[in-house]
Design an enzyme around this catalytic site. Structure first.
Site, PDB file in Angstrom:
ATOM      1  CB  SER A  73      -0.887   0.003   1.242  1.00  0.00           C
ATOM      2  OG  SER A  73      -0.098   0.320   2.372  1.00  0.00           O
ATOM      3  CE  LYS A  74      -0.552   6.335  -3.385  1.00  0.00           C
ATOM      4  NZ  LYS A  74       0.416   5.810  -4.341  1.00  0.00           N
ATOM      5  NE  ARG A  75       0.707   0.581   6.116  1.00  0.00           N
ATOM      6  CZ  ARG A  75       1.472  -0.453   6.417  1.00  0.00           C
ATOM      7  NH1 ARG A  75       2.563  -0.278   7.116  1.00  0.00           N
ATOM      8  NH2 ARG A  75       1.141  -1.667   6.026  1.00  0.00           N
TER       9      ARG A  75
END
Ligand code: GLU
Length: 513
Positions: A250-252
Site C-alpha cells: 500500500s501507499k505506506r
C-alpha cells in the site's frame, strides 16, 4: 476460454491489480482464449472517467491488450457497468419473481443492533433474516408506498458451497456464515456481487482470475449463479502482493501504482516480466522473457498460493536487463522527459542533438536501475564549473600536488591546439601526449585528467565521457541540447585558476575556510 479483467475506476492501477490483469492476459493468450475489459463503475461517488482512462492507458503501456470490452467493443456489451443498469434491474426482477431474492426494509439502526447482538452472543454477524418471509405482495405494496428497500439473495439454509480454486484447490464455505447479501441497494444501484455475476454470466466468462481479497465473495456469487440457473465459471484467486513487511502493498510502502513505476523510469517490459515472477516461475533457466514467451509457458495451476513480496531491487535488476537490450532511439524518447526536467534538453532536439543523445543516453542507461537516473549519469557533461572544482577542498588539494599540477598544465597545453576529442582514439592520443609531457602514468595521469575535465573524482569511463563532452560542445546554439563547455575550455579555465592559486600560495579560492 473467456476471461475478464474488471477494474473499478476509483484510482490508479495498483501493481497488484496490474498483476491480476497480466495473469488474465497470460491465461487468455496461453489458451487461445478471449480477454475482455469491463469497467466496474457502479460506485458513482468514487468512479471517475480520468481513472478509467488512466487504467486503460496503463494496461496498454504494459502491452496488455484486450479482445473485447470498453474501447474495442464486442458482442457482449455494453462493457461499462454504469451502462448496464437496465440489465441489472431486469435480472433483479427475475430473482424476485422466482423468490430467490426478496425485499428487505430493515433500517440501518436495526441491522446495527442485530449485528452487535450477534457478536455479543458469539454468533457470526450476518443478516438476521427479518424480512425473508414478508409476502411478495405485501413487500410490493410497501415499495409502492415509497418505503425504502434493498433486494437480498435468499441464501439456502444448511448448505455447503464448494468450488475448486485453480490456484488454491478445493475451498468450502458453509451457508451458516453467509448472511443474505444485498443485491440491489435502496437507491436501485446494483451491489458488486450481483453486478459481477450478471455480467460474468451474460458475457460468457468461463474463468474468473482475481485477487484473493474476493474469495469470500465467491460462495455468494456461486449461489447467485445457481439462482439464475447458470453454470458458474472456474475461479482462481491470486495471493495479494505484499510489501517487505508482509502486509498488503500500500501507499505506506511507497510507490504502488503502475503510473508511478513508469514515472520512475521502469520499462513496461521490465515491469510486466517482474510482475509475472511474483508467485510464479516460467521454469527453465531463464526468467527474463518477453510477454509472448511467458504466455507460452503460463500455467495457472503453478501459481503459488502464498503471498508474494514486491521486491523493488529485483524489479531494478529486471529493468537493467531490458535497459541494456532497448534500442537507442527508444531509450532517448523515454529519457527525454527526465532530461528536460534536468534542464539538459531545454528544446525539442534537432537531428544533431538526437544523434548525440542516441550515443550518450544508451551509455548512461547501461549503468542505471531506471531511466530517471539517466540525467545524473550525464551530469558531468552538462554541469562543469572550474571555480567549483577549485573550491572543493578535496579536489583542490589533489590538483595542488606537483604531479597532478604537471598533468593539468600539460593537458591544457595539449588541448590548446588539438581538435575536439570526438572519439576515444582522439582522447587516447591526447592522454599519450600528456603522459609524455608530464611524465605521469596510470592513476597519477588519469585521475587529474578526470578531475580537470569533469570536476569530479569519479564517474563514467573517460573513454566514453570525454568524447560525449566534446561532441556536445560542438553542437550549435539552438540544437535543443543545453550548451556544454568543451574539454579544451575546461582544461584552460582550470589551469588558469590553478596558476592564480599557485601565485597566491594557496590551493584554491575557498580551500582555506
Ligand atoms: N471491480 C472488482 C475489483 O476491482 C472486480 C473483482 C472481480 O474481479 O470480480 O476488485
Amino acid at each position: 476460454m473467456r476471461l475478464r479483467f474488471a477494474p473499478s475506476p476509483t484510482g490508479h492501477l495498483h501493481v497488484g491489480n496490474a498483476r491480476t490483469a497480466l495473469f488474465n492476459w497470460l491465461m487468455a493468450r496461453q489458451s487461445g482464449g478471449t480477454l475482455l475489459l469491463r469497467i466496474e463503475d457502479t460506485d458513482a461517488e468514487r468512479s471517475t472517467p480520468e481513472s478509467e482512462r488512466a487504467i486503460q492507458e496503463d494496461l496498454r503501456w504494459m502491452g496488455l491488450s484486450w479482445d473485447e470490452g470498453v474501447e474495442v467493443g464486442g458482442t457482449h456489451g455494453p462493457y461499462r457497468q454504469s451502462e448496464r443498469l437496465e440489465i441489472y434491474r431486469a435480472h433483479a426482477a427475475q430473482l424476485l419473481e422466482s423468490r430467490h431474492a426478496y425485499r428487505c426494509f430493515c433500517a440501518a439502526s436495526t441491522l446495527e443492533a442485530d449485528r452487535k447482538a450477534a457478536l455479543a452472543a458469539g454468533r457470526p454477524p450476518k443478516y438476521a433474516g427479518r424480512c425473508r418471509d414478508i409476502a411478495p405482495e405485501a413487500a410490493a405494496r410497501r415499495v409502492e408506498a415509497g418505503e425504502p428497500a434493498v433486494i437480498r439473495l435468499r441464501v439456502p439454509v444448511g448448505r455447503e458451497v464448494t468450488f475448486v480454486d485453480l490456484v488454491r484447490g478445493p475451498v468450502t464455505f458453509h451457508t451458516e456464515v453467509i448472511g443474505d447479501p444485498v443485491l440491489v441497494r435502496s437507491d436501485g444501484s446494483p451491489a458488486y456481487n450481483f453486478a459481477v455475476v450478471v455480467d460474468d454470466g451474460l458475457m460468457g466468462i468461463t474463468a474468473v482470475v482475481r485477487g484473493e481479497d474476493h474469495i469470500s465473495n465467491t460462495p455468494r456469487q456461486i449461489l447467485l449463479y445457481e439462482a439464475f440457473g447458470w453454470t458458474p465459471p472456474r475461479f482462481a484467486h491470486l495471493s495479494l502482493v505484499m510489501g517487505p513487511d508482509h502486509t498488503p502493498l500500500s501507499k505506506r510502502h511507497g510507490v504502488t501504482s503502475v503510473a508511478e513505476f513508469k514515472a520512475k523510469g521502469y520499462l513496461p517490459e521490465a515491469l510486466v516480466n517482474y510482475l509475472a515472477l511474483i508467485g510464479w516461475s516460467p521454469g527453465g533457466d531463464d526468467e527474463l522473457l518477453p510477454l509472448e514467451a511467458l504466455a507460452a509457458r503460463f500455467d495457472i495451476a503453478a501459481v503459488s498460493h502464498s503471498a508474494g513480496v514486491f521486491d523493488e531491487d529485483k524489479l531494478a535488476w529486471v529493468n537493467r536487463h531490458y535497459l541494456k537490450a532497448a534500442a537507442p532511439a527508444r531509450l532517448v524518447d523515454l529519457s527525454l522527459p527526465f532530461l528536460e526536467a534536468a534542464g539538459y534538453v531545454p528544446e525539442p532536439p534537432g537531428a544533431e542533438a538526437r544523434a548525440w543523445l542516441e550515443m550518450a543516453v544508451p551509455q548512461a542507461a547501461a549503468s542505471v536501475d531506471r531511466l530517471a537516473q539517466v540525467p545524473e549519469r550525464l551530469r558531468l557533461v552538462f554541469d562543469f564549473d572550474a571555480a567549483r572544482t577549485c573550491a572543493d577542498a578535496v579536489l583542490a588539494q589533489e590538483l595542488a600536488e606537483p604531479a597532478a599540477r604537471a598533468v593539468t598544465m600539460a593537458l591544457a597545453e595539449a588541448l590548446a591546439d588539438a581538435p575536439r576529442l570526438s572519439d576515444r582514439e582522439q582522447f587516447r592520443a591526447i592522454a599519450a601526449r600528456v603522459k609524455e609531457r608530464s611524465g605521469q602514468k596510470g592513476r597519477a595521469l588519469f585521475h587529474p585528467i578526470r578531475v580537470a575535465l569533469t570536476g569530479a573524482a569519479e564517474g563514467p569511463e573517460l573513454d566514453l565521457l570525454v568524447p560525449a563532452i566534446d561532441r556536445a560542445a560542438e553542437l550549435p546554439e539552438g540544437s535543443g541540447l543545453a550548451r556544454v563547455m568543451g574539454c579544451r575550455e575546461r582544461a584552460t579555465e582550470l589551469a588558469r585558476l590553478l596558476g592564480q592559486s599557485a601565485s597566491t600560495g594557496h590551493p584554491g579560492p575557498r580551500a582555506q575556510s
